[in-house]
Design an enzyme around this catalytic site. Sequence first.
Site, PDB file in Angstrom:
ATOM      1  N   ALA A 251      14.756 -39.037  96.166  1.00 13.75           N
ATOM      2  CA  ALA A 251      15.838 -40.016  96.368  1.00 13.75           C
ATOM      3  C   ALA A 251      16.511 -39.671  97.686  1.00 13.75           C
ATOM      4  O   ALA A 251      16.885 -38.509  97.913  1.00 13.75           O
ATOM      5  CB  ALA A 251      16.848 -39.958  95.228  1.00 13.75           C
ATOM      6  N   GLU A 252      16.672 -40.671  98.557  1.00 17.01           N
ATOM      7  CA  GLU A 252      17.121 -40.388  99.922  1.00 17.01           C
ATOM      8  C   GLU A 252      18.560 -39.900  99.989  1.00 17.01           C
ATOM      9  O   GLU A 252      18.990 -39.375 101.015  1.00 17.01           O
ATOM     10  CB  GLU A 252      16.894 -41.597 100.832  1.00 17.01           C
ATOM     11  N   ASN A 253      19.333 -40.069  98.921  1.00 15.29           N
ATOM     12  CA  ASN A 253      20.688 -39.523  98.942  1.00 15.29           C
ATOM     13  C   ASN A 253      20.688 -38.005  98.721  1.00 15.29           C
ATOM     14  O   ASN A 253      21.746 -37.385  98.686  1.00 15.29           O
ATOM     15  CB  ASN A 253      21.589 -40.230  97.922  1.00 15.29           C
ATOM     16  N   GLY A 254      19.487 -37.418  98.581  1.00 18.06           N
ATOM     17  CA  GLY A 254      19.426 -35.967  98.641  1.00 18.06           C
ATOM     18  C   GLY A 254      18.872 -35.243  97.435  1.00 18.06           C
ATOM     19  O   GLY A 254      19.448 -34.244  96.989  1.00 18.06           O
TER      20      GLY A 254
END
Lengths: 219, 219
Positions: free
Chosen positions: A55-58
Site C-alpha cells: 500500500a503506497e501510504n507505507g
Amino acid sequence: MQTISEQEAKERIARTIARHFDQEAEAGRLFINLGVGIPTMVANYVTSPRIYVQAENGMLGVGCAAPEDRQDHDLINAGRACVTETPGCSYLDSAASFGMIRGGHVDATVIGAFEVDQDANIANWIIPNGKQLGVGGAMDLVSGAREVVIAMQHLSKTGKSKLVRKCSLPITGIGEADMVVTEYAVFVFEHNQLILRETAPEITLEELRSITEADFIVP
Amino acid sequence: MYSDKYSSVTDAIAKVTRGSRVMVGSFGMAGYPGALIEALADSGIGDLTIISNDLGAPGVGLGRLLSNNQIRGLIGTYYNWNPEVATAYNEGRISVKLVPQGTFAEAIRAAGVGIPAFFTPTAAGTQLAEGKETRRFDDRPCVLEEAIHADVALIKAYKADELGNLVYYKTARNFNPVMAMAADLVIAEVDEIVPSGSLDPECVITPHIYVDVLTMKGN
C-alpha cells in the site's frame, strides 16, 4: 448480448485479475499494489501464498480488511480502509514507499480508469468538472509499477465505451497500460497494439466490437 | 519525563507566524498531529501555505483551517476527501498546487537531504508536468521537480525519548519522517516521552537532530 449485473461485473473483473496474478506467482514471489474499488477486491480472490500486497501510504504485507471489532485507524490502506497485518509485514515512510514503486520493485499495480485508449494511455485521475482536485499516487503508480493492470467496467454509466481511440480526459500516464480487464473481455498491449485475449461467454466477437470504440486485434 | 525540547501545545503553536509555509504530516487522519492542528485553528493565524497530502474533511482536522479562512495556498496531492477545497479554489480564495504523491514525498525528502531538484518519470506528458523542464534519461521522458521546503513542520510520532528521537506507529508514519527533515522548525506531537536510552537505537526512525520541539496532547 446478455447483460451482466454491476455486482457480477465487478466480481468477475476482480476474479480474472486474481487468476492472472496466481499464474504469475507460480514463477515466484509477486508484489502487487491495489487501487480503490474493484482493484481492492482482487485481494479477496488471489489464492497464491506468494502474493504480497503493498500500500503506497507505507506498508508492505497488507492483510485483509479489518473486522469491525479490530479496527485501528492508524492501520489503513491508501483507500483509508482499516486493514490488518500479515506475518512479516513492514511499514515505510511515504518517500520510501514510493521509492519502492518508482524503483520498479513492485511487480504490478491494479487501478481503475475513466478511459484507456488504444495507445495504452490511461485517464484515471480527474474529470475536469470543477468538483475534483486530487491526483494522489495514480501517476507514480502507472509510471513506476512494472505491469499496469486496468480494472474497469466495459461501459461508462452512460453506456459509452471506456476503451477509446484517444483519451479525451487528462491522462495519468503515456502508454503505461499493459492489460485491461472488463466484465466482457481481457485485452493486453503488446508491441503498441491492443490485443484481445479472452471473451466472456455472454458476448460474441461482433457484439464486443460494437461496444468497444478502440480498435483491437483478434489473434 | 523531563525534556528540554518540551513545550505545551499552545506555546509550540505560538512559534508559527502569519504567512508561514507549514508542513503537516498525515494521510487522511492517520498520523495526524491533532492537538497541534486544533491549536493552530484556535489561534486564527492566517495567510498560511499548508503543505500536506490532503486536507482532512470539511470543518474537521486540517479542514478547520480552510473553514476559518487561515489558508492562502495549498501544496499537496489529494483534496477529493474535502470538497470545500475545490470550492475555495474555484472561487479564487486559495491557490492549489497539485503534486503526484510520490513526487511530493520525494520533493520533501530532497529538501531534507540537500537536493534542490530531481528528475522523475512520474507525470511526464501530463497536465501536472506543464511548464516544467523535461529531459530524456534511459529513453524515458523525465520531469524536473524542485524540492519542497517549509518554515515549520507539524508532525505526529508515537513515542519520543527525552532527546527527541522518534518512533512511529504503523501507517501513521507516512509523511512524518520526511517532513521532520524538511523544515526550519520541527514540532513533534507524541503520545509519550520516555527516558533517553530506552528506545532501541535500531528502531529509531527520526534521530533527534531533526526535532526542535516536543509536545503532547492535553498539556
